[in-house]
Design a protein around this motif. Structure first.
Motif, PDB file in Angstrom:
ATOM      1  N   LYS A   1       0.807  -1.221   0.000  1.00 40.05           N
ATOM      2  CA  LYS A   1       0.000   0.000   0.000  1.00 40.05           C
ATOM      3  C   LYS A   1       0.843   1.276   0.000  1.00 40.05           C
ATOM      4  O   LYS A   1       0.298   2.369  -0.131  1.00 40.05           O
ATOM      5  CB  LYS A   1      -0.923   0.010   1.232  1.00 40.05           C
ATOM      6  N   HIS A   2       2.183   1.146   0.187  1.00 48.63           N
ATOM      7  CA  HIS A   2       3.020   2.337   0.241  1.00 48.63           C
ATOM      8  C   HIS A   2       3.041   3.082  -1.086  1.00 48.63           C
ATOM      9  O   HIS A   2       3.227   4.290  -1.125  1.00 48.63           O
ATOM     10  CB  HIS A   2       4.444   1.956   0.650  1.00 48.63           C
ATOM     11  N   GLY A   3       2.862   2.373  -2.186  1.00 43.54           N
ATOM     12  CA  GLY A   3       2.789   3.019  -3.489  1.00 43.54           C
ATOM     13  C   GLY A   3       4.107   3.644  -3.910  1.00 43.54           C
ATOM     14  O   GLY A   3       5.179   3.145  -3.589  1.00 43.54           O
ATOM     15  N   ARG A   4       4.006   4.772  -4.627  1.00 41.30           N
ATOM     16  CA  ARG A   4       5.202   5.395  -5.186  1.00 41.30           C
ATOM     17  C   ARG A   4       6.031   6.106  -4.109  1.00 41.30           C
ATOM     18  O   ARG A   4       5.521   6.456  -3.036  1.00 41.30           O
ATOM     19  CB  ARG A   4       4.804   6.385  -6.266  1.00 41.30           C
ATOM     20  N   LEU A   5       7.302   6.307  -4.426  1.00 45.11           N
ATOM     21  CA  LEU A   5       8.203   7.020  -3.538  1.00 45.11           C
ATOM     22  C   LEU A   5       8.262   8.495  -3.916  1.00 45.11           C
ATOM     23  O   LEU A   5       7.970   8.868  -5.057  1.00 45.11           O
ATOM     24  CB  LEU A   5       9.615   6.422  -3.621  1.00 45.11           C
ATOM     25  N   LYS A   6       8.668   9.302  -2.974  1.00 44.09           N
ATOM     26  CA  LYS A   6       8.915  10.705  -3.296  1.00 44.09           C
ATOM     27  C   LYS A   6      10.128  10.780  -4.212  1.00 44.09           C
ATOM     28  O   LYS A   6      11.011   9.935  -4.169  1.00 44.09           O
ATOM     29  CB  LYS A   6       9.149  11.502  -2.013  1.00 44.09           C
ATOM     30  N   GLU A   7      10.169  11.831  -5.021  1.00 41.18           N
ATOM     31  CA  GLU A   7      11.202  11.905  -6.055  1.00 41.18           C
ATOM     32  C   GLU A   7      12.608  11.861  -5.475  1.00 41.18           C
ATOM     33  O   GLU A   7      13.483  11.162  -6.008  1.00 41.18           O
ATOM     34  CB  GLU A   7      11.014  13.177  -6.891  1.00 41.18           C
ATOM     35  N   ASP A   8      12.871  12.577  -4.391  1.00 41.34           N
ATOM     36  CA  ASP A   8      14.212  12.579  -3.801  1.00 41.34           C
ATOM     37  C   ASP A   8      14.603  11.192  -3.291  1.00 41.34           C
ATOM     38  O   ASP A   8      15.755  10.768  -3.433  1.00 41.34           O
ATOM     39  CB  ASP A   8      14.288  13.590  -2.657  1.00 41.34           C
ATOM     40  N   GLU A   9      13.633  10.484  -2.704  1.00 40.74           N
ATOM     41  CA  GLU A   9      13.902   9.145  -2.195  1.00 40.74           C
ATOM     42  C   GLU A   9      14.151   8.164  -3.337  1.00 40.74           C
ATOM     43  O   GLU A   9      15.071   7.344  -3.281  1.00 40.74           O
ATOM     44  CB  GLU A   9      12.727   8.676  -1.345  1.00 40.74           C
ATOM     45  N   ALA A  10      13.333   8.269  -4.393  1.00 38.18           N
ATOM     46  CA  ALA A  10      13.518   7.413  -5.562  1.00 38.18           C
ATOM     47  C   ALA A  10      14.872   7.676  -6.212  1.00 38.18           C
ATOM     48  O   ALA A  10      15.560   6.745  -6.644  1.00 38.18           O
ATOM     49  CB  ALA A  10      12.388   7.648  -6.564  1.00 38.18           C
ATOM     50  N   ARG A  11      15.256   8.939  -6.277  1.00 34.56           N
ATOM     51  CA  ARG A  11      16.544   9.297  -6.884  1.00 34.56           C
ATOM     52  C   ARG A  11      17.697   8.699  -6.084  1.00 34.56           C
ATOM     53  O   ARG A  11      18.670   8.181  -6.660  1.00 34.56           O
ATOM     54  CB  ARG A  11      16.681  10.812  -6.960  1.00 34.56           C
ATOM     55  N   ARG A  12      17.598   8.749  -4.750  1.00 36.31           N
ATOM     56  CA  ARG A  12      18.676   8.214  -3.917  1.00 36.31           C
ATOM     57  C   ARG A  12      18.871   6.725  -4.149  1.00 36.31           C
ATOM     58  O   ARG A  12      19.999   6.240  -4.301  1.00 36.31           O
ATOM     59  CB  ARG A  12      18.370   8.488  -2.443  1.00 36.31           C
TER      60      ARG A  12
ATOM     61  N   ALA B   1       6.414   6.274 -10.013  1.00 32.81           N
ATOM     62  CA  ALA B   1       5.021   6.259 -10.451  1.00 32.81           C
ATOM     63  C   ALA B   1       4.153   5.324  -9.622  1.00 32.81           C
ATOM     64  O   ALA B   1       2.961   5.582  -9.425  1.00 32.81           O
ATOM     65  CB  ALA B   1       4.947   5.855 -11.923  1.00 32.81           C
ATOM     66  N   GLY B   2       4.730   4.229  -9.150  1.00 28.82           N
ATOM     67  CA  GLY B   2       3.933   3.238  -8.434  1.00 28.82           C
ATOM     68  C   GLY B   2       3.282   2.243  -9.363  1.00 28.82           C
ATOM     69  O   GLY B   2       2.500   1.394  -8.930  1.00 28.82           O
TER      70      GLY B   2
ATOM     71  N   TRP C   1       3.100  14.185 -12.164  1.00 25.90           N
ATOM     72  CA  TRP C   1       3.873  14.592 -10.993  1.00 25.90           C
ATOM     73  C   TRP C   1       5.379  14.405 -11.170  1.00 25.90           C
ATOM     74  O   TRP C   1       6.152  14.802 -10.314  1.00 25.90           O
ATOM     75  CB  TRP C   1       3.398  13.851  -9.745  1.00 25.90           C
ATOM     76  N   PHE C   2       5.815  13.799 -12.270  1.00 28.82           N
ATOM     77  CA  PHE C   2       7.249  13.704 -12.546  1.00 28.82           C
ATOM     78  C   PHE C   2       7.795  15.102 -12.859  1.00 28.82           C
ATOM     79  O   PHE C   2       7.177  15.860 -13.606  1.00 28.82           O
ATOM     80  CB  PHE C   2       7.521  12.799 -13.748  1.00 28.82           C
ATOM     81  N   SER C   3       8.952  15.439 -12.311  1.00 29.35           N
ATOM     82  CA  SER C   3       9.589  16.709 -12.652  1.00 29.35           C
ATOM     83  C   SER C   3      10.104  16.644 -14.084  1.00 29.35           C
ATOM     84  O   SER C   3      10.298  15.562 -14.656  1.00 29.35           O
ATOM     85  CB  SER C   3      10.737  17.003 -11.695  1.00 29.35           C
TER      86      SER C   3
END
Length: 359
Positions: A61-72, A166-167, A193-195
Motif C-alpha cells: 500500500k506504500h505506493g510510489r516514492l517521493k522523487e528525492d527518495e527514488a533518486r537516492r 510512479a507506483g 507529478w514527474f519533474s
C-alpha cells in the motif's frame, strides 16, 4: 476383486492442480491444467497468513516514492550496476524484486541467476540469450538479434526508476505480444507529478535504440541524477607492483625450488589436515582474529611442471598475464576494475614419502 481409486486432485476454479514446481518463503508454484481448454499453466499460491504476519499487505500500500527518495535509491542502483559492468558482469534480470535494502538503508542487488559474463559474449560482441522479466526487458533482447548487456541493464534500470516514482509499470499489458509491441516502440508516458528533469532522464534511458540510449557515464553527468549524488566508496586495497614480484622468480638460493623424481605419496585426510593451515580445526573452537587470506591448497600425483602448465593454459584465455619460474606463478588480470587488478599467486610444493618438504 479390488478397484483402484485414482488419487484425488485439487481443483481451483477451472484449474486442476498438479505437482509442485517450486517453493519459496511465502508461496508455492504448482503445475496446473485448465480443464476447459486443456492448456497447461503454472499457478502461484500465496500463504495469506504469512503475508499478514509479515505485514506485506501494508508494504504494497506504500505506493510510489517521493522523487528525492527514488533518486537516492536509483543512484545506488546505478553505482552497483556500473561496478558489475566494470567487472564484466551483466545482470539481465534487474527489477524491484531483486533489489534489497540492508539495515542501513543501502541498496543491494540480488539474484544473479540469469547474469552473464564478458567471456560469454560472441564474436560480434553481443549476447544472444533472451532472458529477463518481460515488463523490464529491453527491446533489443526481444528482437533476437543480439544485444549489449550494458545497454539492456540500463534499460531495466530506467523501468525501475519509473516504477519507484510512479507506483506502476511503464509497459503493462495482459497480452504478451501487445506488451512486446509497446516495449519495442517505447510506448509510455510519464505521470504529471514527474519533474521535467526526471521525465527527460527516463525518456533518454528508455530509448528503444540501444546505440543512442543513455549510458551510465552520461547519466553521471545529468543534472537531475547528480542532485545529492554520493560517489561509491571502496576500501583501499594494497597496491600491487609487478616489479616487486621479481624477487619471487629470481635464481637466488633462498627462492630456488627443486624437484626430485620421486613418486608423490597419497595423503589421508588426517595427514592433510595436520599439515595444512587452511584445513585447521581451530576455527571450530576459537574465534580467529585479523585479516583472512583467501587461499586454496590441494594435492595431486601429477608433477608440478604439468600442473603449472595446466593453470597457465586455463588462465590465458581469461585475460591473465602469466609470469612463472621455479614452480611459482603469478597471474595478473590485464583489465583494471573499480577495485584494481585481480591477481593470483600459485606455488607448487612436493613432498617425499616420509612427508618432508622438497620444494
Amino acid at each position: 476383486m479390488s478397484v483402484k481409486v485414482p488419487a484425488s486432485r485439487t481443483r481451483v476454479g477451472k484449474y486442476e492442480l498438479g505437482r509442485t514446481l517450486g517453493e519459496g518463503s511465502f508461496a508455492k508454484v504448482k503445475f496446473a491444467k485448465n480443464v476447459e481448454t486443456g492448456d497447461f499453466v503454472a499457478i502461484k499460491i500465496v500463504d495469506r497468513d504469512q503475508v499478514l504476519r509479515h505485514k506485506m499487505v501494508e508494504q504494497a500500500k506504500h505506493g510510489r516514492l517521493k522523487e528525492d527518495e527514488a533518486r537516492r535509491y536509483f543512484q545506488q542502483l546505478i553505482n552497483a550496476v556500473d561496478y558489475c559492468h566494470s567487472r564484466g558482469v551483466f545482470h539481465r534480470d534487474l527489477k524491484p524484486e531483486n533489489l534489497l535494502l540492508d539495515s542501513y538503508g543501502v541498496l543491494k542487488i540480488s539474484d544473479f541467476g540469469l547474469s552473464a559474463i564478458s567471456q560469454q559474449v560472441r564474436e560480434d560482441g553481443l549476447l544472444h540469450t533472451a532472458c529477463g522479466t518481460p515488463n523490464y526487458v529491453a527491446p533489443e533482447v526481444l528482437n533476437d538479434k543480439g544485444y549489449d548487456g550494458r545497454a539492456s541493464d540500463v534499460w531495466s534500470c530506467g523501468v525501475i526508476l519509473f516504477v519507484l516514482m510512479a507506483g506502476f509499470l511503464p509497459f503493462d499489458e495482459s497480452n504478451l505480444m501487445a506488451l512486446y509491441r509497446k516495449i519495442c516502440r517505447a510506448d509510455f508516458s510519464c505521470p504529471s507529478w514527474f519533474s521535467s528533469g526526471a521525465k527527460k532522464l527516463i525518456k533518454r534511458i528508455l530509448d528503444p535504440n540501444p546505440d543512442t540510449r543513455m549510458t551510465i557515464s552520461q547519466m553521471l553527468e545529468d543534472e537531475w541524477f547528480k542532485k545529492g549524488y554520493k560517489p561509491p566508496h571502496f576500501d583501499k586495497e594494497e597496491e600491487v607492483n609487478l616489479d616487486d614480484v621479481d624477487a619471487i622468480f629470481n635464481d637466488s638460493k633462498e627462492n630456488l625450488v627443486t624437484e626430485k623424481k620421486e613418486k608423490p605419496v597419497s595423503m589421508n585426510a588426517f595427514e592433510l589436515i595436520s599439515r595444512t593451515k587452511s584445513f585447521s580445526l581451530e576455527n571450530l573452537f576459537e574465534k580467529q582474529t585479523g585479516l583472512v587470506k583467501r587461499e586454496t591448497r590441494f594435492t595431486s600425483q601429477r608433477p608440478p611442471n604439468e600442473i603449472m602448465s595446466k593453470i597457465e593454459e586455463a588462465a590465458k584465455p581469461l585475460g591473465f598475464n602469466v609470469r612463472k619460474g621455479n614452480y611459482k606463478m603469478k597471474l595478473q588480470g590485464d583489465k583494471t576494475g573499480r577495485k584494481g587488478q585481480l591477481s593470483v599467486a600459485t606455488e607448487g610444493v612436493t613432498t617425499t614419502a616420509d612427508g618432508s618438504i622438497i620444494s
